[in-house]
Design a protein around this motif. Sequence first.
Motif, PDB file in Angstrom:
ATOM      1  N   ARG A  99       0.864  -1.170   0.000  1.00  0.00           N
ATOM      2  CA  ARG A  99       0.000   0.000   0.000  1.00  0.00           C
ATOM      3  C   ARG A  99       0.901   1.220   0.000  1.00  0.00           C
ATOM      4  N   ILE A 100       0.480   2.251  -0.681  1.00  0.00           N
ATOM      5  CA  ILE A 100       1.300   3.461  -0.678  1.00  0.00           C
ATOM      6  C   ILE A 100       0.751   4.423   0.358  1.00  0.00           C
ATOM      7  N   MET A 101       1.579   4.834   1.271  1.00  0.00           N
ATOM      8  CA  MET A 101       1.174   5.829   2.258  1.00  0.00           C
ATOM      9  C   MET A 101       2.148   6.988   2.198  1.00  0.00           C
ATOM     10  N   LYS A 102       1.612   8.201   2.272  1.00  0.00           N
ATOM     11  CA  LYS A 102       2.485   9.360   2.397  1.00  0.00           C
ATOM     12  C   LYS A 102       3.051   9.403   3.794  1.00  0.00           C
ATOM     13  N   LEU A 103       4.201  10.012   3.931  1.00  0.00           N
ATOM     14  CA  LEU A 103       4.742  10.209   5.274  1.00  0.00           C
ATOM     15  C   LEU A 103       4.138  11.470   5.882  1.00  0.00           C
ATOM     16  N   THR A 104       4.059  11.472   7.200  1.00  0.00           N
ATOM     17  CA  THR A 104       3.490  12.636   7.888  1.00  0.00           C
ATOM     18  C   THR A 104       4.402  13.857   7.746  1.00  0.00           C
ATOM     19  N   SER A 105       3.804  15.018   7.860  1.00  0.00           N
ATOM     20  CA  SER A 105       4.603  16.242   7.968  1.00  0.00           C
ATOM     21  C   SER A 105       4.587  16.686   9.431  1.00  0.00           C
ATOM     22  N   SER A 106       5.359  17.696   9.735  1.00  0.00           N
ATOM     23  CA  SER A 106       5.518  18.118  11.127  1.00  0.00           C
ATOM     24  C   SER A 106       4.224  18.574  11.784  1.00  0.00           C
ATOM     25  N   GLU A 107       3.270  18.994  10.976  1.00  0.00           N
ATOM     26  CA  GLU A 107       1.996  19.435  11.553  1.00  0.00           C
ATOM     27  C   GLU A 107       1.123  18.253  11.971  1.00  0.00           C
ATOM     28  N   ARG A 166       4.844  18.470  16.164  1.00  0.00           N
ATOM     29  CA  ARG A 166       6.288  18.517  15.939  1.00  0.00           C
ATOM     30  C   ARG A 166       6.693  19.884  15.397  1.00  0.00           C
ATOM     31  N   GLN A 167       5.776  20.506  14.707  1.00  0.00           N
ATOM     32  CA  GLN A 167       6.079  21.829  14.185  1.00  0.00           C
ATOM     33  C   GLN A 167       6.319  22.798  15.353  1.00  0.00           C
TER      34      GLN A 167
END
Lengths: 411, 411
Positions: A333-341, A390-391
Amino acid sequence: MAIKIALLGLGTVGSGVLKIIKNNQKKIKQTSGEEIVIKKALVRNPNKHKNVAKELDLTTDFMEILQDPEIKIVVELMGGLHPAKEYISDALNAGKNVVTANKDLMATYGSELIALAAKDRCDLMYDASVAGGIPILRTLSTSYASDMISEIQGIINGTTNYILSQMGEKGLSYDAALKQAQELGFAEADPTNDVTGKDAAYKIVILSKFAFGTKIGINDFTIEGINNLQDFDIKQAQKMGYVIKLIGIAKNIAGKLFVEVAPCLLPENAIMAHIKNEINALQIKSQSLGTAVFTGPGAGSSATASSVMSDVIAETSNYVKQINGKPFSNFSRIMKLTSSEDVKYPYYLSFDAEETLFTLSKLLSKLEIPVREIKRINQKTVVMTEEISRQQLQDLAIQDQYLRASYKVLK
Amino acid sequence: MAIKIALLGLGTVGSGVLKIIKNNQKKIKQTSGEEIVIKKALVRNPNKHKNVAKELDLTTDFMEILQDPEIKIVVELMGGLHPAKEYISDALNAGKNVVTANKDLMATYGSELIALAAKDRCDLMYDASVAGGIPILRTLSTSYASDMISEIQGIINGTTNYILSQMGEKGLSYDAALKQAQELGFAEADPTNDVTGKDAAYKIVILSKFAFGTKIGINDFTIEGINNLQDFDIKQAQKMGYVIKLIGIAKNIAGKLFVEVAPCLLPENAIMAHIKNEINALQIKSQSLGTAVFTGPGAGSSATASSVMSDVIAETSNYVKQINGKPFSNFSRIMKLTSSEDVKYPYYLSFDAEETLFTLSKLLSKLEIPVREIKRINQKTVVMTEEISRQQLQDLAIQDQYLRASYKVLK
């Protein structure tokens, strides 16, 4: 008809495999459907292994193994990226099934090798590459076959868990704990890959593929080891009711994948907080099963050898039925990685002496970081926040030069 | 071509299976190799299940399922011995693969049904029959395929673990804890099978077959539940640093098999002591892996359904490759059961008021029972022994009418 296999490398794990095959012949034959015999082993110096020379052929030439049509399974136990990758590729191309315990290799060239195995209709299994004594990869690919995993938290490096346990419980310094780990064989002479979190990072890459079906690379996420962790923070965390562990985490956050290796605070009554010394553990949260924890030795000659043997037996059983060639994990499955927000946790923050409470409070307020607890100890400051992104944390790190450490607080 | 399956029973687990198949279709197709479709379900009262009548055929007649050539897998979720046994036998004889979550059935008629499946070259899988949320049977048959297990200790009944946790931590009485468990759905209206240890005993019978390859019956060993356990002993154990858990144990003692279900004392720092409320856990000691612990929910609709689905997926995958018919566990070995002289543990002994310390000491000395600690509390007496044989314990029970309870102390 016995199934003939070859070992590449005859170090501690190889010797363990030899021993298991010798001692547990009868059970292995029952469970695999065939007798399993080690025909050849690739070694650097045959003179070093004279004690086993009666039982199997020792060779320094990989071609002897590659060109032996009797050998159906090649077990790679050399470690390192090269020539392990080339040997495995050659073996697959020659129609041989492969077992490897090589996490660096599978984390780095896994996709390529998996595709090659599929093309060659051969098995490529590597259960021993993550947490040798915990059968986690096979469990993820079978017992979680219909379940959706939301989070995996792992104590997947025995060396660092040993060091942290000794620091936390016995009050040893980092250096003393590391030295003890080395003396007891829980840490290598060069422990860099362990203490910097790189070893755990390789494992979380492989785990992410099995748990989330998603391919990530070692450079796709933050890796922080325990080499900068201070006694002070371990003690403060304890006073607040937490234990610090090096945790590899992979988590589905609103459809995106968050991956990280870092020291984290666990509540002292959590099962994961009780996993001590060289022991590894994996906590898996999923839709159907809820929370499950698997714990056992993470490494060691016999544990890793047993895990290798599970793969050898599975491949033998497939060979008997002529069904080799199915991927070890089918989930993709393709999942995007999270961003700092996207990523939010409560954080433990540790600041150096110089700052006044007034300045710090003002900054925290400006960044909208809600505080649960704030403590001044020996001219240092410790802050427990509520959930922040994280941001926000990154903004704080940029704007406050005294922030020395920040660790996620897990539930 | 989708694989058609039928459910016998559409209660909580059946509904869970329905939900998983609906929600996780894509992953199931990837991991099993085929789409899985529930074609029919056997129910008592179709009117009760109108909400699913659009998705699958409801029937009150098992013959409709048996005679449907499209149905390749029959999933038995009715529970009870009859007619579950007859339906499974008929399905196997009709060449259908079977999945069951029925521990009573597998513990009672397992050997017969396993032999029938082998004769009919069909799969018969039952991972959900023991500790639904912990994939223990599949793990034992694959990851321990080359390893020799020396001991299995299980907290394998959620109801009793919930009751004991509430008694131990909140100080509730047995009756209050049971009532609470019932209100929360962790105990049935009639909890007899749980609190008397019978449910755990069925599970340890199945576990023994997988872990030791040895067939035992429910009447071959001692079963003691928690229904006679006193608050007093839970508190005394705590004061001595122990937690009381209901433990199913199967252990290789010098080549003989010891099996028992009974309350036991665990040191409070043991991982198993931290397994609380409805959670189950299995601790496995083996030659190669050392000590591993697996923990998760023991029951519940979705956990059990997920476990059932692992079996359905494994059987589907076998069906696609046309290799159905391999036993769920191949390991088979004959072991004698231990006699009272073979089994040695330290024991916690609890005596009623009337006895003088002098008389008791004399008797213990006569029976050569070494004492580690002896305490008088509220005119009762508690003794912690060193290791003694069950024979010594039995002699003590015969000769001392005041001995009210004796529990093994595990390490």
